[in-house]
Scaffold this motif. Sequence first.
Motif, PDB file in Angstrom:
ATOM      1  N   ARG A  92       0.832  -1.208   0.000  1.00 13.95           N
ATOM      2  CA  ARG A  92       0.000   0.000   0.000  1.00 13.95           C
ATOM      3  C   ARG A  92       0.862   1.251   0.000  1.00 13.95           C
ATOM      4  NH1 ARG A  92      -4.419  -0.042   4.499  1.00 13.95           N
ATOM      5  NH2 ARG A  92      -3.162  -1.727   5.337  1.00 13.95           N
ATOM      6  N   MET A  95       2.005   2.004  -3.451  1.00 13.93           N
ATOM      7  CA  MET A  95       0.967   2.705  -4.200  1.00 13.93           C
ATOM      8  C   MET A  95       0.854   4.162  -3.762  1.00 13.93           C
ATOM      9  SD  MET A  95      -1.663  -0.487  -4.240  1.00 13.93           S
ATOM     10  CE  MET A  95      -2.999   0.249  -5.132  1.00 13.93           C
ATOM     11  N   GLU A  98       3.806   5.964  -5.320  1.00 14.58           N
ATOM     12  CA  GLU A  98       3.561   6.067  -6.757  1.00 14.58           C
ATOM     13  C   GLU A  98       2.554   7.178  -7.072  1.00 14.58           C
ATOM     14  OE1 GLU A  98       4.747   3.948  -9.784  1.00 14.58           O
ATOM     15  OE2 GLU A  98       6.196   4.525  -8.258  1.00 14.58           O
ATOM     16  N   ASN A  99       1.552   7.294  -6.225  1.00  8.88           N
ATOM     17  CA  ASN A  99       0.523   8.301  -6.464  1.00  8.88           C
ATOM     18  C   ASN A  99       1.040   9.728  -6.356  1.00  8.88           C
ATOM     19  OD1 ASN A  99      -1.755   6.807  -7.133  1.00  8.88           O
ATOM     20  ND2 ASN A  99      -2.141   6.291  -4.991  1.00  8.88           N
TER      21      ASN A  99
ATOM     22  N   THR B   4      -2.289   2.469 -10.571  1.00 13.07           N
ATOM     23  CA  THR B   4      -1.060   2.111  -9.882  1.00 13.07           C
ATOM     24  C   THR B   4      -1.094   0.722  -9.259  1.00 13.07           C
ATOM     25  OG1 THR B   4      -1.895   3.250  -7.953  1.00 13.07           O
ATOM     26  CG2 THR B   4      -0.414   4.486  -9.380  1.00 13.07           C
ATOM     27  N   LEU B  33      -6.118  -6.949   0.762  1.00 14.23           N
ATOM     28  CA  LEU B  33      -4.772  -7.238   1.269  1.00 14.23           C
ATOM     29  C   LEU B  33      -4.845  -8.059   2.548  1.00 14.23           C
ATOM     30  CD1 LEU B  33      -2.835  -3.931   0.575  1.00 14.23           C
ATOM     31  CD2 LEU B  33      -2.815  -6.065  -0.702  1.00 14.23           C
TER      32      LEU B  33
END
Lengths: 205, 205
Positions: A92, A95, A98-99, B4, B33
């Motif tokens: 998580r 992500m 990345e965002n 993503t 998850l």
Amino acid sequence: MENTYPSQLLEKAVCEFSKLPGIGRKTALRLVLDLLRRTEDEVDGFASAVTRLRKEVKHCRVCHNISDTDVCPICSDRRRDTTSICVVENIRDVMAVENTQQYNGLYHVLGGIISPMDGVGPSDIEIDSLVERVAAGGVKEVILALSSTMEGDTTNFYISRKLAAYDVVISVIARGISVGDELEYTDEVTLGRAILNRTTMTNKQ
Amino acid sequence: MENTYPSQLLEKAVCEFSKLPGIGRKTALRLVLDLLRRTEDEVDGFASAVTRLRKEVKHCRVCHNISDTDVCPICSDRRRDTTSICVVENIRDVMAVENTQQYNGLYHVLGGIISPMDGVGPSDIEIDSLVERVAAGGVKEVILALSSTMEGDTTNFYISRKLAAYDVVISVIARGISVGDELEYTDEVTLGRAILNRTTMTNKQ
């Protein structure tokens, strides 16, 4: 509420849903009754998406991010900067970083954080494989992007010691006041750190 | 957040979860998850509970409550008072009334409520079968326990008209201020109804 389910099947499904984090029995019942209103195909699609994910998903053998392939799309992307590794706790966090669209290097997913209280030691998370990646050469910077907690700090310290022997820059993501935060509502520890870690205006972009 | 996901399988599972009511993509990811951390058997158990429920659950042919058998445990319970039918919108309402432990009669689950705005008319819900149950005789009272909304009132009115020809008492659950409510915070419509529907102290239990 426990003994009033009109159906064992319903009770079983509600029980399974309420094992999920943050889902109590009332919410579970609402979700299950919603599924019950759908067609059998839709429900099969829901169930198979879950079982297929569990059975078929892999972990990237380089960075341990989850992936459909042996090497994840980030590690196999030639446009990314392979000299930089961002160390995070879980996928998580990958992500989340990345965002931001502020990072173009690779990742290393620890799969946890050192927490003696929870019985998680350094050997339980992917620190050795991080050291191996650094030892293999080509890495110039390791960015530690862990939570700003006692456990995060412990893990940061442990990793920095493990990597001390290698010619690599080790950095920690900045701690300070959040963008949009008002000073008077910021807790004193954060504000104290923000003052200590102040940046000169000319460095600011 | 959309592009993503490091895995198609993950994205599919998150997508399926986020179709559930009140579950956004962030919550869906957290749930997925969590499932990913469990054993394959546990995940299979989760998935099969959902698919079995959808495939095998029945609706009671008397009251339309969901049930594992042709006639639900409430309708087949000989200790219950068969002269009284409590009409509710859905099975969650059955469970809510059961939880009060104030009612020992039977139920009739409409499976909806008359709502022209949503295209739900009298023929879309189980009103005809209610009339049949009353026509078959043996019922002394029909208690309408629907939501206190425009749709609930419409449905109450429609049902009471449909049952007017039969020798049966039709009652509506009391509307008034909630137990524990303070008068000054009660909305005026509710308070107005509570005054109109006042009960004399000697009737009070």
